[in-house]
Design a protein around this motif. Structure first.
Motif, mmCIF file in Angstrom:
data_model
loop_
_atom_site.group_PDB
_atom_site.id
_atom_site.type_symbol
_atom_site.label_atom_id
_atom_site.label_comp_id
_atom_site.label_asym_id
_atom_site.label_seq_id
_atom_site.Cartn_x
_atom_site.Cartn_y
_atom_site.Cartn_z
ATOM 1 N N ALA A 26 0.841 -1.203 0.000
ATOM 2 C CA ALA A 26 0.000 0.000 0.000
ATOM 3 C C ALA A 26 0.879 1.257 0.000
ATOM 4 C CB ALA A 26 -0.922 -0.018 1.215
ATOM 5 N N ALA A 27 1.943 1.235 0.806
ATOM 6 C CA ALA A 27 2.829 2.404 0.894
ATOM 7 C C ALA A 27 3.524 2.651 -0.448
ATOM 8 C CB ALA A 27 3.859 2.194 1.996
ATOM 9 N N VAL A 33 0.467 4.626 5.733
ATOM 10 C CA VAL A 33 -0.022 3.446 6.444
ATOM 11 C C VAL A 33 0.461 3.457 7.894
ATOM 12 C CG1 VAL A 33 -0.130 0.917 6.443
ATOM 13 C CG2 VAL A 33 0.189 2.128 4.281
ATOM 14 N N LEU A 34 -0.470 3.200 8.787
ATOM 15 C CA LEU A 34 -0.112 3.024 10.201
ATOM 16 C C LEU A 34 -0.418 1.574 10.564
ATOM 17 C CD1 LEU A 34 0.596 4.152 13.038
ATOM 18 C CD2 LEU A 34 -1.829 4.756 13.286
ATOM 19 N N VAL A 35 0.596 0.864 11.047
ATOM 20 C CA VAL A 35 0.393 -0.527 11.474
ATOM 21 C C VAL A 35 0.344 -0.534 12.994
ATOM 22 C CG1 VAL A 35 1.239 -2.904 11.335
ATOM 23 C CG2 VAL A 35 1.738 -1.309 9.472
ATOM 24 N N LEU A 36 -0.763 -1.017 13.536
ATOM 25 C CA LEU A 36 -0.916 -1.064 14.998
ATOM 26 C C LEU A 36 -0.759 -2.503 15.469
ATOM 27 C CD1 LEU A 36 -3.986 1.326 15.443
ATOM 28 C CD2 LEU A 36 -1.537 1.870 15.636
ATOM 29 N N GLU A 37 0.212 -2.728 16.331
ATOM 30 C CA GLU A 37 0.531 -4.079 16.804
ATOM 31 C C GLU A 37 0.386 -4.121 18.323
ATOM 32 O OE1 GLU A 37 1.483 -7.262 15.634
ATOM 33 O OE2 GLU A 37 1.454 -7.633 17.795
ATOM 34 N N ARG A 38 -0.317 -5.142 18.793
ATOM 35 C CA ARG A 38 -0.551 -5.243 20.237
ATOM 36 C C ARG A 38 0.707 -5.671 21.002
ATOM 37 N NH1 ARG A 38 -4.673 -9.598 22.459
ATOM 38 N NH2 ARG A 38 -2.919 -10.803 21.700
ATOM 39 N N LEU A 119 10.284 -5.664 6.678
ATOM 40 C CA LEU A 119 10.436 -4.352 7.329
ATOM 41 C C LEU A 119 11.151 -3.373 6.394
ATOM 42 C CD1 LEU A 119 11.279 -5.512 10.973
ATOM 43 C CD2 LEU A 119 9.127 -4.520 10.134
ATOM 44 N N ALA A 120 12.119 -3.880 5.642
ATOM 45 C CA ALA A 120 12.821 -3.013 4.683
ATOM 46 C C ALA A 120 11.855 -2.560 3.593
ATOM 47 C CB ALA A 120 14.003 -3.760 4.068
ATOM 48 N N GLU A 121 10.988 -3.460 3.141
ATOM 49 C CA GLU A 121 9.978 -3.092 2.140
ATOM 50 C C GLU A 121 9.038 -2.022 2.698
ATOM 51 O OE1 GLU A 121 9.090 -4.367 -1.326
ATOM 52 O OE2 GLU A 121 11.244 -4.282 -0.973
ATOM 53 N N CYS A 122 8.745 -2.127 3.986
ATOM 54 C CA CYS A 122 7.868 -1.137 4.618
ATOM 55 C C CYS A 122 8.557 0.217 4.752
ATOM 56 C CB CYS A 122 7.434 -1.618 6.015
ATOM 57 S SG CYS A 122 6.143 -2.851 5.981
ATOM 58 N N SER A 123 9.855 0.196 5.051
ATOM 59 C CA SER A 123 10.507 1.491 5.323
ATOM 60 C C SER A 123 11.007 2.172 4.043
ATOM 61 C CB SER A 123 11.634 1.332 6.342
ATOM 62 O OG SER A 123 12.539 0.397 5.880
ATOM 63 N N LYS A 124 11.022 1.449 2.933
ATOM 64 C CA LYS A 124 11.509 1.957 1.649
ATOM 65 C C LYS A 124 10.897 3.312 1.261
ATOM 66 C CE LYS A 124 11.070 -0.765 -2.379
ATOM 67 N NZ LYS A 124 11.184 -2.099 -2.966
ATOM 68 N N THR A 125 9.612 3.477 1.518
ATOM 69 C CA THR A 125 8.901 4.667 1.058
ATOM 70 C C THR A 125 8.823 5.755 2.121
ATOM 71 O OG1 THR A 125 6.925 3.565 1.873
ATOM 72 C CG2 THR A 125 7.381 3.372 -0.487
ATOM 73 N N ALA A 396 -0.173 -13.518 -0.280
ATOM 74 C CA ALA A 396 -1.096 -13.303 -1.406
ATOM 75 C C ALA A 396 -2.294 -12.446 -0.990
ATOM 76 C CB ALA A 396 -1.565 -14.648 -1.965
ATOM 77 N N SER A 397 -2.873 -12.750 0.172
ATOM 78 C CA SER A 397 -4.042 -11.969 0.592
ATOM 79 C C SER A 397 -3.604 -10.567 1.009
ATOM 80 C CB SER A 397 -4.797 -12.681 1.719
ATOM 81 O OG SER A 397 -3.955 -12.909 2.832
ATOM 82 N N GLY A 398 -2.422 -10.461 1.620
ATOM 83 C CA GLY A 398 -1.886 -9.147 2.005
ATOM 84 C C GLY A 398 -1.620 -8.292 0.768
ATOM 85 N N ALA A 399 -1.073 -8.914 -0.261
ATOM 86 C CA ALA A 399 -0.788 -8.177 -1.501
ATOM 87 C C ALA A 399 -2.088 -7.747 -2.170
ATOM 88 C CB ALA A 399 0.037 -9.051 -2.449
ATOM 89 N N ALA A 400 -3.089 -8.639 -2.162
ATOM 90 C CA ALA A 400 -4.371 -8.315 -2.812
ATOM 91 C C ALA A 400 -4.976 -7.058 -2.185
ATOM 92 C CB ALA A 400 -5.336 -9.494 -2.683
ATOM 93 N N ALA A 401 -4.969 -6.993 -0.863
ATOM 94 C CA ALA A 401 -5.526 -5.815 -0.192
ATOM 95 C C ALA A 401 -4.598 -4.610 -0.375
ATOM 96 C CB ALA A 401 -5.736 -6.108 1.292
ATOM 97 N N GLY A 402 -3.290 -4.859 -0.273
ATOM 98 C CA GLY A 402 -2.315 -3.761 -0.385
ATOM 99 C C GLY A 402 -2.448 -2.992 -1.698
ATOM 100 N N GLN A 403 -2.892 -3.681 -2.750
ATOM 101 C CA GLN A 403 -3.006 -3.033 -4.060
ATOM 102 C C GLN A 403 -4.239 -2.128 -4.188
ATOM 103 O OE1 GLN A 403 -2.594 -6.661 -6.161
ATOM 104 N NE2 GLN A 403 -0.371 -6.623 -5.919
ATOM 105 N N VAL A 404 -5.142 -2.201 -3.221
ATOM 106 C CA VAL A 404 -6.375 -1.405 -3.361
ATOM 107 C C VAL A 404 -6.700 -0.498 -2.178
ATOM 108 C CG1 VAL A 404 -7.506 -3.013 -4.961
ATOM 109 C CG2 VAL A 404 -7.767 -3.334 -2.493
ATOM 110 N N VAL A 405 -6.145 -0.756 -1.009
ATOM 111 C CA VAL A 405 -6.563 0.021 0.180
ATOM 112 C C VAL A 405 -6.162 1.493 0.050
ATOM 113 C CG1 VAL A 405 -6.676 -1.827 1.866
ATOM 114 C CG2 VAL A 405 -4.459 -0.741 1.394
#
Ligand SMILES: Cc1cc2nc3c(=O)[nH]c(=O)nc-3n(C[C@H](O)[C@H](O)[C@H](O)COP(=O)(O)OP(=O)(O)OC[C@H]3O[C@@H](n4cnc5c(N)ncnc54)[C@H](O)[C@@H]3O)c2cc1C
Length: 405
Positions: A26-27, A33-38, A119-125, A396-405
């Protein structure tokens, strides 16, 4: 006291396999994107997976490797983000990996390589913020007309608003690694049907006389075919202090119902009846346990002798009728036992059941009941076989949502 409200495009609940994949993609489309982790750390299951080496995907991913009440649901996402796509990413990061049995791909060094890559993919952007130790107290729909802030999340660390909300909080398995029922509760809050859950990819336990046998044989492993009326798997079986484990047990547990028996074929690659008849000809003075010990650990043979042919334990092979030998052979190939249960969520690798996929889009994972709400990964009623399939579903499911959210 004035409470500050943070507004972002996308909130992902859960920094596990599917959540991190979704956030990164998504990023990369420009979304904040904000990821909230318990938990206090991200990706705990990734780190523990595959004995610390993460079986991150499989060379042979097919829809048949997944259990769901809606079996066709997985096809779209799996075909749009394949094992080759994930392997491409692994190659970009020069992560050393190896192929094991049945096309299973594992890190050569450490599961940390996969987590670090995500994590590197997340911080890239620079567009992904990951916030740990966050307890979500409530999720509400805004009464304002603005679509960009339609979800309001109250947490122990503040209030957050977003346009798209992705539930990636996983299943109930292994509470100490983050297993939680949060996603199911949230799904119900938005009117979703949730299939009853149960532990999957989990060892069997016994409370009958077989328990003492498994205790005595604890640590022994052998290749068997383990089956019931719904499925069969030819893989290693491991005896434990509590019952049966190893890949064959874990695989079959996904297809097992409480109260039903399982059947062990101790000689999946051999016509054991014919083999015993040949031995009777060749070594008529030998005992059954002596010849069987040529092809099976003696400790296992001795236990099977007690269970299957105690009255013939001291009879030479030549003295046993063909009918008796064939009957013994049959029991060695269809050895039935009734597990009393499984080890449950405490040790289960996955959770069966979950959010009914007929109420989600198979293309985007978006809820058909609430626009802007998405469910990805294990929280859904999709469970993979052992062998890297559960992670492939998370990617796969993460990528599917990531492409549209
Ligand atoms: C010991 C073990 C070994 C495994 N090995 C493999 C393997 O080798 N290969 C394979 O394919 N699969 C394996 N699996 C299964 C795989 O780990 C899961 O299927 C996969 O992690 C599911 O991804 P997910 O994103 O849905 O959930 P998870 O990866 O579990 O992530 C969910 C995240 O959400 C967080 N969370 C939960 N509740 C909340 C809340 N209320 N608020 C905020 N955050 C929350 C959790 O702390 C967690 O970080 C293994 C599982 C276990 C337990």
């Amino acid at each position: 006291m004035k409470i500050s409200v943070l507004q972002t495009d996308v909130i992902v609940i859960g920094a596990g396999a599917s959540g991190l994949m979704c956030a990164a993609i998504a990023a990369q489309r420009g979304r904040r994107v904000l990821v909230l982790e318990r938990a206090n750390k991200v990706g705990k299951k990734i780190l523990m997976s595959g004995g610390g080496r993460c079986n991150f995907t499989n060379l042979y991913v097919e829809p048949e490797n997944f259990l769901s009440h809606n079996p066709h649901f997985v096809i779209s996402a799996l075909s749009r983000y394949t094992q080759w796509d994930f392997l491409g990413l692994v190659a970009d990061y020069k992560i050393a990996y190896e192929e094991r049995k049945h096309g299973q791909l594992f890190c050569q060094n450490s599961a940390k390589d996969i987590l670090n890559m995500l994590l590197a993919e997340c911080s890239k952007t620079g567009k992904v913020t990951i916030q740990t130790s966050t307890e979500i107290e409530s999720v509400q729909i805004s009464t304002s007309a603005s679509k960009s802030s339609q979800f309001i999340l109250n947490t122990n660390l503040g209030v957050y608003q977003c346009e798209s909300l992705v539930v990636a909080s996983g299943g109930l398995s292994i509470p100490t690694l983050g297993g939680s029922g949060f996603g199911y509760e949230l799904a119900r809050q938005f009117g979703h049907h949730v299939y009853p859950t149960r532990a999957g990819l989990v060892p069997f336990t016994f409370s009958n006389q077989f328990k003492a046998v498994t205790e005595r044989l604890s640590g022994n492993a052998l290749d068997v075919t383990l089956s019931n009326t719904d499925a069969e798997f030819t893989e290693a079986l491991l005896f434990t202090h509590r019952g049966l484990s190893g890949p064959s047990s874990l695989q079959l547990s996904n297809y097992w119902q409480v109260g039903s028996p399982i059947s062990i074929n101790f000689f999946p690659a051999l016509d054991i009846a014919q083999w015993l008849m040949d031995k009777k000809q060749a070594q008529p003075k030998s005992l059954l346990r002596t010849v069987l010990s040529e092809i099976m650990a003696k400790s296992i043979v001795l236990e099977l002798q007690q269970l299957i042919w105690p009255q013939h334990s001291e009879t030479a092979l030549g003295q046993l009728s063909d009918t008796i030998l064939q009957d013994i052979a049959k029991q060695l190939q269809q050895f039935e036992q009734k597990p009393s249960g499984t080890e449950g969520y405490r040790t289960a690798e996955v959770t069966l059941g979950g959010v009914d996929t007929t109420e989600l889009s198979s293309k985007t994972m978006e809820s058909k009941k609430q626009q802007g709400l998405y469910f990805i990964g294990e929280v859904m009623d999709v469970t993979g076989h052992l062998g890297g399939f559960n992670f492939q579903w998370a990617w796969a499911s993460g990528a599917a949502a990531g492409q549209v959210v």
